[in-house]
Design an enzyme around this catalytic site. Structure first.
Site, PDB file in Angstrom:
ATOM      1  N   ASP A 123       0.852  -1.184   0.000  1.00 21.27           N
ATOM      2  CA  ASP A 123       0.000   0.000   0.000  1.00 21.27           C
ATOM      3  C   ASP A 123       0.892   1.240   0.000  1.00 21.27           C
ATOM      4  O   ASP A 123       1.809   1.351   0.834  1.00 21.27           O
ATOM      5  CB  ASP A 123      -0.900  -0.005   1.237  1.00 21.27           C
ATOM      6  CG  ASP A 123      -1.970   1.065   1.171  1.00 21.27           C
ATOM      7  OD1 ASP A 123      -3.092   0.759   0.750  1.00 21.27           O
ATOM      8  OD2 ASP A 123      -1.675   2.226   1.556  1.00 21.27           O
ATOM      9  N   ASP A 140      -1.511   9.317 -10.179  1.00 20.17           N
ATOM     10  CA  ASP A 140      -1.598   8.272 -11.215  1.00 20.17           C
ATOM     11  C   ASP A 140      -0.206   7.797 -11.627  1.00 20.17           C
ATOM     12  O   ASP A 140       0.008   6.606 -11.864  1.00 20.17           O
ATOM     13  CB  ASP A 140      -2.346   8.803 -12.436  1.00 20.17           C
ATOM     14  CG  ASP A 140      -3.840   8.940 -12.194  1.00 20.17           C
ATOM     15  OD1 ASP A 140      -4.315   8.418 -11.165  1.00 20.17           O
ATOM     16  OD2 ASP A 140      -4.521   9.557 -13.033  1.00 20.17           O
ATOM     17  N   GLU A 166      -4.749   2.451  -4.018  1.00 19.91           N
ATOM     18  CA  GLU A 166      -3.285   2.411  -4.032  1.00 19.91           C
ATOM     19  C   GLU A 166      -2.749   1.111  -3.459  1.00 19.91           C
ATOM     20  O   GLU A 166      -1.586   1.030  -3.065  1.00 19.91           O
ATOM     21  CB  GLU A 166      -2.726   3.606  -3.252  1.00 19.91           C
ATOM     22  CG  GLU A 166      -3.005   3.588  -1.764  1.00 19.91           C
ATOM     23  CD  GLU A 166      -4.361   4.173  -1.369  1.00 19.91           C
ATOM     24  OE1 GLU A 166      -4.497   4.557  -0.204  1.00 19.91           O
ATOM     25  OE2 GLU A 166      -5.257   4.255  -2.228  1.00 19.91           O
TER      26      GLU A 166
END
Length: 245
Positions: A123, A140, A166
């Site tokens: 993560d 992004d 994410e």
């Protein structure tokens, strides 16, 4: 068309040869003579009948051949389009790794085949802050670069996926527990080396927390996913940018 004409003429000539052969064999045997009008008809009739008939036959055959080729090409294009669509449905458009559903499916298949190895949950730390401070384009790009890193660790029996937002997953077949720990640190360090350039010109560094689990042969996918996820949240609770296995 030229080839059809040539084949039709050749067929006509062969018909004439066959006609002459039969005439000179049968007519004299019956007491007749092949000459004059009879000889003319022996030559003319096969030509008049066989050339148009064979031309029609060869034309239709060529049309059938072309239709079969066109149908084969269309079927191949359809198969290619289906394969591309299938791949697209299994691949996350932003990062290039598997979608969540495809990753879970691959994990189930690996378990059924008796695979063993490392399951990593990753993560990106403070991802919302990156989006809010530097914009979604920078966020992004962070996701894309992370997907590229995970893809580098894949082989035929390994796979990675974006599990949502994410969060990413990576399964590496055949690793021992110690090898898994080393791989987790490699991945964490690779992510920490990412330097992004925001639209403002600022350089942005990112980090990742990793929860990992060694999966023995015949592991239970659901329990393994929960344990790896719990380890991930422990890593984040302990200060982020670290590995809990």
């Amino acid at each position: 068309m030229r080839r059809i004409v040539q084949k039709s003429i050749l067929t006509g000539l062969l018909s004439v040869v066959a006609s002459l052969g039969l005439s000179f064999s049968i007519v004299p045997f019956l007491g007749g003579q092949v000459a004059g009008a009879g000889l003319f008809m022996t030559i003319f009739c096969p030509l008049a009948i066989s050339i148009p008939a064979s031309a029609l036959h060869f034309t239709q055959s060529e049309k059938v051949r072309r239709a079969e080729a066109a149908a084969k090409e269309a079927l191949q294009k359809l198969a290619d389009a289906y394969e591309a669509l299938h791949l697209q449905s299994r691949t996350d458009g932003l990062t290039g790794v598997l979608t969540r559903s495809a990753f879970l499916e691959a994990l189930n298949v690996a378990s059924q085949k008796g695979a063993s190895g490392a399951l990593l949950f990753l993560d990106l730390d403070h991802f919302k802050t990156i989006n809010d401070r530097y914009g979604h384009a920078t966020g992004d790009e962070a996701l894309r670069r992370t997907g590229q890193i995970l893809a580098r660790y894949q082989s035929q029996s390994d796979f990675s996926g974006r599990l949502g937002g994410e969060e990413f997953g990576l399964f590496q077949n055949g690793l021992t527990f110690d090898e898994m720990l080393a791989r987790c640190e490699e991945v964490r360090e690779d992510v920490a080396r990412i330097v992004l350039k925001a639209s403002s010109g600022s350089q942005v560094r990112i980090s990742a927390s990793i929860g990992a689990l060694y999966c023995p042969s015949g592991f239970d996918p659901s329990n393994s996913l929960k344990t790896a996820d719990d380890n991930l949240y422990r890593a984040k609770a302990l200060g982020r940018n670290r590995v809990v296995a």
